[in-house]
Design an enzyme around this catalytic site. Structure first.
Site, PDB file in Angstrom:
ATOM      1  N   HIS A  72       0.833  -1.211   0.000  1.00  0.00           N
ATOM      2  CA  HIS A  72       0.000   0.000   0.000  1.00  0.00           C
ATOM      3  C   HIS A  72       0.858   1.247   0.000  1.00  0.00           C
ATOM      4  O   HIS A  72       1.906   1.305   0.666  1.00  0.00           O
ATOM      5  CB  HIS A  72      -0.961   0.010   1.190  1.00  0.00           C
ATOM      6  CG  HIS A  72      -0.296  -0.023   2.540  1.00  0.00           C
ATOM      7  ND1 HIS A  72       0.005   1.126   3.245  1.00  0.00           N
ATOM      8  CD2 HIS A  72       0.108  -1.051   3.320  1.00  0.00           C
ATOM      9  CE1 HIS A  72       0.558   0.802   4.402  1.00  0.00           C
ATOM     10  NE2 HIS A  72       0.650  -0.517   4.472  1.00  0.00           N
ATOM     11  N   ASP A  74      -0.641   4.241   0.788  1.00  0.00           N
ATOM     12  CA  ASP A  74      -1.215   5.182   1.749  1.00  0.00           C
ATOM     13  C   ASP A  74      -0.503   5.047   3.093  1.00  0.00           C
ATOM     14  O   ASP A  74       0.065   3.998   3.431  1.00  0.00           O
ATOM     15  CB  ASP A  74      -2.722   4.988   1.900  1.00  0.00           C
ATOM     16  CG  ASP A  74      -3.112   3.618   2.436  1.00  0.00           C
ATOM     17  OD1 ASP A  74      -2.521   2.617   1.969  1.00  0.00           O
ATOM     18  OD2 ASP A  74      -4.015   3.532   3.297  1.00  0.00           O
ATOM     19  N   GLU A 137      -5.174   0.819   2.590  1.00  0.00           N
ATOM     20  CA  GLU A 137      -4.902  -0.206   3.593  1.00  0.00           C
ATOM     21  C   GLU A 137      -5.000   0.351   5.001  1.00  0.00           C
ATOM     22  O   GLU A 137      -5.479  -0.316   5.906  1.00  0.00           O
ATOM     23  CB  GLU A 137      -3.518  -0.809   3.361  1.00  0.00           C
ATOM     24  CG  GLU A 137      -3.284  -2.147   4.070  1.00  0.00           C
ATOM     25  CD  GLU A 137      -2.760  -2.012   5.492  1.00  0.00           C
ATOM     26  OE1 GLU A 137      -2.722  -3.032   6.206  1.00  0.00           O
ATOM     27  OE2 GLU A 137      -2.366  -0.890   5.904  1.00  0.00           O
TER      28      GLU A 137
END
Length: 379
Positions: A72, A74, A137
């Site tokens: 991920h 993020d 995530e």
């Protein structure tokens, strides 16, 4: 930058991609992968308030085997900037440490994916290698990996095995591989009563009394003592609220929230039923909302964990422990399609101020991922 994990990690960290924002992180990643000859698909799912979410699937080669890295872009919020020794999105290096939000969790691992993939491309090995990258995530995980997996199924691009780059190492790089995770259940409990004067309890109905009794019953149960690969399940009360400013008033409502982390001896729906039955025995009209964010899962030790173990041994000289400890990850979704394990950097600083990774560990992780690919595509 495609061959240099450090440079790519810095470029990714400099994108402040706090969930659900992407802030250009996947543009940076897509550029690096396109330069290697990957086919890149930008996948946006969802709508407000939890979306839309930017996701990326990149693939190189064709046929079998099909190996995937997953992760991920993020990150969690920085918290109090004053607690950081450097700008959390400047990706500065100090005393051999790369400092920045996402350095450990998990932009460093994504950069190592790409560095390893660059070497794989140069070897011209048969088969397919892919990256499954979400921007959701650290948030609700609603519009990220789950719809991506559905898209992969529709496209006929389901991998044979997958490695998630979560920061699994505890004390030093290579000491731990995650082969499973406990499940997680949250429940919001609201008990309604009748407001009244504390001196006249017979004229009121105290919801706090019933809520506390229900919570005591829930906490009193020993769910289990663990299983072959899992720690014991545990229930924790994470919030209690009444919101009553008066000392002489019985409130009309009381609320609580609980979380259960459960092992492979339980299923989420069964625990949900137990919570509802236990609370209802004390407060029949209670409102109960249950959300199961993932079931417990285990990838039995075998070919995939052996491959990662051998790669770690080859680079670090350390034989990693196989573990199911910790919280949840998107591996809980991927496991429905193929065997999945997790391995990555040291996670001691993740989500903290001055999140960081050793520059040497970042280079070593790229070497480990490269060894994984060599084993997968030469077996």
């Amino acid at each position: 930058m495609t061959h240099d994990a450090l440079a790519l990690a810095q470029a990714l960290i400099r994108c402040p991609s706090v969930t659900p924002a992407d802030a250009g992180a996947q543009d940076v990643l897509a550029g690096a992968l396109l330069a290697l000859g990957f086919e890149v698909h930008r996948l946006r799912f969802g709508e407000a308030p939890d979306g839309p979410i930017d996701n990326l699937f990149a693939t190189y080669g064709s046929g079998s085997p099909h190996f995937a890295f997953a992760g991920h872009t993020d990150v969690v919020p920085t918290g109090d900037i004053a607690q950081w020794s450097a700008d959390p999105f400047a990706a500065e290096i100090a005393d051999g440490q790369l400092i920045g939000r996402g350095a450990a969790d998990m932009k460093g691992a994504i950069a190592a994916f790409v560095a390893a993939a660059a070497r794989h491309v140069e070897r011209s090995a048969p088969g397919r290698v892919s990256l499954i990258i979400t921007g959701d995530e650290e948030g609700p995980a609603t519009f990220g990996t789950q719809p991506m997996l559905t898209w992969l199924e529709a496209q006929g691009l389901v991998p044979d095995m997958c490695l998630v780059g979560e920061p699994t190492s505890a004390q030093q790089l290579g000491d731990t591989i995650k082969i499973g995770r406990r499940g997680s259940l949250n429940a919001w409990i609201t008990v309604n009563g009748a407001q009244g004067h504390v001196a006249y309890p017979q004229r009121a109905g105290n919801p706090v009394t019933r809520l506390v009794a229900a919570l005591a019953d829930l906490k009193a149960r020993v769910l289990d003592s663990g299983s072959d690969w899992f720690d014991a399940s545990n229930l924790e009360i994470t919030d209690i609220g009444v919101g009553n400013p008066a000392t002489n008033v019985i409130p009309a409502q009381a609320r609580a929230r609980i979380n259960i982390r459960f092992n492979d001896l339980h299923r989420g729906p069964d625990l949900s039923d137990w919570v509802r039955e236990t609370v209802s025995a004390h407060a029949p009209s209670a409102e109960i909302i249950v959300r199961i964010s993932g079931e417990a899962f285990l990838t039995e030790p075998g070919p995939l964990s052996d491959i990662v173990t051998q790669a770690v041994l080859a680079v670090t000289g350390t034989k990693p422990a196989l573990s199911t400890s910790g919280g949840t990850s998107d591996a809980r979704f991927i496991r429905r399609l193929c065997p999945v394990v997790e391995f990555g950097l040291v996670g001691a600083s993740m989500h903290k101020a001055d999140e960081s990774v050793a520059v040497t560990d970042l280079a070593a992780l790229a070497d480990i991922y490269d060894h994984v690919l060599q084993q997968v595509f030469t077996r």
